[in-house]
Design an enzyme around this catalytic site. Sequence first.
Site, PDB file in Angstrom:
ATOM      1  N   CYS A  12      87.412  24.048 153.340  1.00  0.00           N
ATOM      2  CA  CYS A  12      86.024  23.952 154.758  1.00  0.00           C
ATOM      3  C   CYS A  12      86.597  23.764 155.688  1.00  0.00           C
ATOM      4  CB  CYS A  12      84.876  24.024 153.987  1.00  0.00           C
ATOM      5  SG  CYS A  12      84.729  24.344 152.712  1.00  0.00           S
TER       6      CYS A  12
ATOM      7  N   ARG B 139      82.580  32.090 150.303  1.00  0.00           N
ATOM      8  CA  ARG B 139      83.192  31.999 152.077  1.00  0.00           C
ATOM      9  C   ARG B 139      82.581  33.400 152.741  1.00  0.00           C
ATOM     10  NH1 ARG B 139      85.668  27.065 151.952  1.00  0.00           N
ATOM     11  NH2 ARG B 139      86.600  26.083 150.080  1.00  0.00           N
TER      12      ARG B 139
HETATM   13  C1  BEZ Z   1      86.711  23.406 149.593  1.00  0.00           C
HETATM   14  O1  BEZ Z   1      87.711  22.586 149.261  1.00  0.00           O
HETATM   15  O2  BEZ Z   1      86.654  23.323 150.313  1.00  0.00           O
HETATM   16  C2  BEZ Z   1      86.331  23.840 148.624  1.00  0.00           C
HETATM   17  C3  BEZ Z   1      86.516  24.153 147.371  1.00  0.00           C
HETATM   18  C4  BEZ Z   1      85.863  24.039 145.785  1.00  0.00           C
HETATM   19  C5  BEZ Z   1      84.618  24.475 146.064  1.00  0.00           C
HETATM   20  C6  BEZ Z   1      83.442  23.637 147.010  1.00  0.00           C
HETATM   21  C7  BEZ Z   1      84.382  23.891 148.930  1.00  0.00           C
END
Ligand code: BEZ
Length: 220
Positions: A54, A131
């Site tokens: 993110c 996402r």
């Molecule tokens: C992330 O790295 O943004 C992420 C990865 C897995 C679940 C939620 C966020």
Amino acid sequence: METLNQNQYSMPRIGDTAPDFEALTTQGPIKFSEFAKDSWVILFSHPADFTPVCTTELSGFAMEEDWFRQHNTKLIGLSIDSIHSHIAWVDNVRKNLGVLMRFPIIADIDMKVAKLYGMLQPGESETAAVRAVFFIDPNRTIRLIMYYPLNVGRNMDEIKRTLIALQTASKHGVSLPLNWREGDKVILPPPKSLEDLEKRLSDDSVEKVDFYLAKKELKV
Ligand code: BEZ
């Protein structure tokens, strides 16, 4: 037995009016219909603040904010986090990466907006938004939707390419072929009369594969 409640996890579709809502954001409270007035909007969700993928994505959006503004497009993010978390994360990213996320980020702690937009997909996560990317035109019509899972980041080139494609299709009443990029030939709509067909057949600037597949350069 299927327990999924359709209203709780409604999925807006292409062609629907983007649902209106009021929400608290990092730029203060907003009413979406007012925020979206007369502008394209990209509404996107991320699973959680202070997570690595993110952070790459939202800092990427922040770095392209001027480009989106130049293309009459406002950005607005969302996650199921509190406003305090958002503010702390925005500040953390500014300190670590030197990038300021100026676009509003919705603090959707009660999941109201995430549920309204089908961003909460229980098979992936019961508590974090997937996402999602909603491309919304100036009439507040949803024109394109992308959904990515939690563990795969989006592609900024594709988001920008898609926006230009949608804007080009709207402006010129054309379609865009596979892998189209700005400057490439566009696809003309099928002829609606024999006269249209004759015109097309005699127009040397039209690349004709057959009467139903004809490409042309856009005049700039
Ligand atoms: C992330 O790295 O943004 C992420 C990865 C897995 C679940 C939620 C966020």
